[in-house]
Design a protein around this motif. Structure first.
Motif, mmCIF file in Angstrom:
data_model
loop_
_atom_site.group_PDB
_atom_site.id
_atom_site.type_symbol
_atom_site.label_atom_id
_atom_site.label_comp_id
_atom_site.label_asym_id
_atom_site.label_seq_id
_atom_site.Cartn_x
_atom_site.Cartn_y
_atom_site.Cartn_z
ATOM 1 N N THR A 1 0.816 -1.207 0.000
ATOM 2 C CA THR A 1 0.000 0.000 0.000
ATOM 3 C C THR A 1 0.857 1.267 0.000
ATOM 4 N N ASP A 2 1.482 1.565 1.140
ATOM 5 C CA ASP A 2 2.202 2.830 1.280
ATOM 6 C C ASP A 2 3.415 2.932 0.353
ATOM 7 N N ALA A 3 4.217 1.874 0.252
ATOM 8 C CA ALA A 3 5.410 1.932 -0.591
ATOM 9 C C ALA A 3 5.045 2.116 -2.056
ATOM 10 N N ALA A 4 3.899 1.557 -2.450
ATOM 11 C CA ALA A 4 3.459 1.682 -3.843
ATOM 12 C C ALA A 4 3.133 3.128 -4.207
ATOM 13 N N SER B 1 0.801 3.771 8.340
ATOM 14 C CA SER B 1 1.400 4.489 9.464
ATOM 15 C C SER B 1 0.342 4.816 10.504
ATOM 16 N N HIS B 2 -0.776 5.356 10.043
ATOM 17 C CA HIS B 2 -1.867 5.679 10.960
ATOM 18 C C HIS B 2 -2.442 4.411 11.584
ATOM 19 N N ASP C 1 8.472 5.099 6.908
ATOM 20 C CA ASP C 1 7.751 3.874 7.250
ATOM 21 C C ASP C 1 8.685 2.718 7.604
ATOM 22 N N GLY C 2 9.837 2.669 6.947
ATOM 23 C CA GLY C 2 10.789 1.626 7.286
ATOM 24 C C GLY C 2 11.180 1.702 8.745
ATOM 25 N N SER D 1 2.203 10.036 7.671
ATOM 26 C CA SER D 1 1.717 9.045 6.713
ATOM 27 C C SER D 1 2.288 9.351 5.334
ATOM 28 N N THR D 2 3.048 8.413 4.781
ATOM 29 C CA THR D 2 3.583 8.618 3.436
ATOM 30 C C THR D 2 2.459 8.619 2.409
ATOM 31 N N THR D 3 1.416 7.832 2.642
ATOM 32 C CA THR D 3 0.242 7.835 1.763
ATOM 33 C C THR D 3 -0.425 9.192 1.778
ATOM 34 N N HIS D 4 -0.638 9.702 2.967
ATOM 35 C CA HIS D 4 -1.297 10.994 3.159
ATOM 36 C C HIS D 4 -0.504 12.104 2.469
ATOM 37 N N THR D 5 0.795 12.097 2.681
ATOM 38 C CA THR D 5 1.654 13.137 2.115
ATOM 39 C C THR D 5 1.657 13.093 0.596
ATOM 40 N N LYS D 6 1.812 11.895 0.020
ATOM 41 C CA LYS D 6 1.854 11.776 -1.437
ATOM 42 C C LYS D 6 0.520 12.161 -2.060
ATOM 43 N N SER D 7 -0.573 11.713 -1.461
ATOM 44 C CA SER D 7 -1.894 12.043 -1.999
ATOM 45 C C SER D 7 -2.168 13.536 -1.922
#
Length: 349
Positions: free
Chosen positions: A34-37, A121-122, A207-208, A294-300
């Motif tokens: 999810t997040d890494a993608a 992350s969340h 995240d790592g 959150s890397t997802t949050h930031t990228k989005s």
């Protein structure tokens, strides 16, 4: 932390630790899916790079980011490991930690099934918090001095990601307003790939570290230690985390790439380059400040900013809304799931 041979000896002597580490590995795998993608999503979406090559790029960059950030500081990992207190009973602590990992995997699995890029992350923070409250019997299981950094990071990543994505896209449109489009596409296609690598590098740094610290916490709890004993992270653990995350990206990342890279905002290459670089810089600033974001949050947020700079209507706000609701629901939802599962596990095991 033990050496690798000592670690395997511990696993053989402690089945509960072996189960907990398996569940931690499962959460790292899901994070890769999810997040890494997300770090490679827009570059694949604009066809600047193939999915297969993007996975290789993400694997290398994630590992370098994890090792580099941990050796330089490890601040994000320390924040996560000191955010909760599972008490002095090593058995109860490990059982609760295992329950938290199950909650995270279940929550992320449901989101992945629907193609919604939820934040692992969340979910990690929420699951750990719920389980810590369950085993401690109250809010004393939470270290608010560390937990508040999550809120700071949430606000910072949202505002910074969107603002940098918006402003950098506007700047590019002004600077290259009269440029040849074909040359512009070649230029920004290359920059977008570089930005994807930068984003993957910072994903590893963020995240790592988070999931590596969880694995370290499990070992400390199994040996009767506490969060205060978490000091230093061995190279074998960094390699293991990066490898599991890479497998997750390769196996399950395509579905998330499709949602983030093509459905939310149909981007041109210059927008993708702006979003990738904005995402990387936002994560860099957060990591330097020791804020778990959150890397997802930031990228989005960066992608939405880049899309809005061209036209507000170019953003699929329904998908953006669905993602935002998932983020909002993750803290109470996964936190409650972690609490309930920990309560059940403690009574059963």
């Amino acid at each position: 932390m033990p050496s690798l041979p000592e670690f395997f000896t511990m696993l053989g002597a402690n089945p509960l630790l072996a189960l907990t580490m398996f569940l931690v590995a499962a959460t790292i795998f899901v994070n890769g899916s999810t997040d890494a993608a997300n770090s490679i999503a827009d570059a694949v979406g604009t066809r600047s790079i193939t999915f297969e090559n993007a996975v290789i790029l993400a694997v290398v960059a994630n590992f370098v980011g994890l090792v580099g950030a941990t050796m330089l500081s490890g601040a994000v990992a320390d924040t996560i490991s000191h955010m909760v207190d599972f008490g002095g009973d090593s058995h109860a602590a490990l059982v609760s930690l295992a329950a938290a990992m199950v909650a995270i995997v279940v929550w992320a699995g449901v989101a992945w099934y629907f193609g919604i890029p939820t934040s692992e992350s969340h979910a990690l923070i929420a699951g750990l918090s719920g389980a810590a409250i369950a085993v401690s019997g109250g809010p004393e299981g939470i270290n608010m001095a560390e937990w508040i950094k999550v809120i700071y990071g949430l606000v910072l990543s949202t505002i910074l990601g969107f603002a940098l994505g918006f402003l950098s896209t506007k700047a590019i449109r002004e600077i290259f307003a009269y440029a040849n489009l074909s040359k512009m596409n070649r230029l920004f296609g290359g920059l977008q790939v570089a930005g994807a690598g930068f984003g993957a590098l910072m994903h590893g740094a963020q995240d790592g570290q988070k999931f590596m610290s969880t694995a370290t916490l499990a070992v400390m709890l199994a040996t009767g230690g506490s969060v205060s004993d978490v000091k230093g992270y061995p190279m074998w653990l960094m390699v293991a985390c990066a490898l599991i995350m890479a497998i997750g990206t390769a196996v399950g990342g395509r579905k998330i790439v499709l949602t983030v890279g093509t459905k939310m905002v149909p981007m041109e290459k210059y927008q993708g380059a702006a979003a990738s670089m904005s995402d990387g810089f936002s994560l860099l600033i957060s990591t330097l400040l020791g804020l778990p974001v959150s890397t997802t949050h930031t990228k989005s947020s960066a992608i939405m900013g880049a899309g809005s700079a061209k036209s507000i209507r170019s953003v699929n706000w329904q998908i953006a809304w669905d993602m935002m609701m998932t983020w909002i629901l993750t803290f109470p939802g996964c936190g409650l799931l972690g609490f309930v599962l920990a309560w059940i596990f403690l009574h059963v095991f």
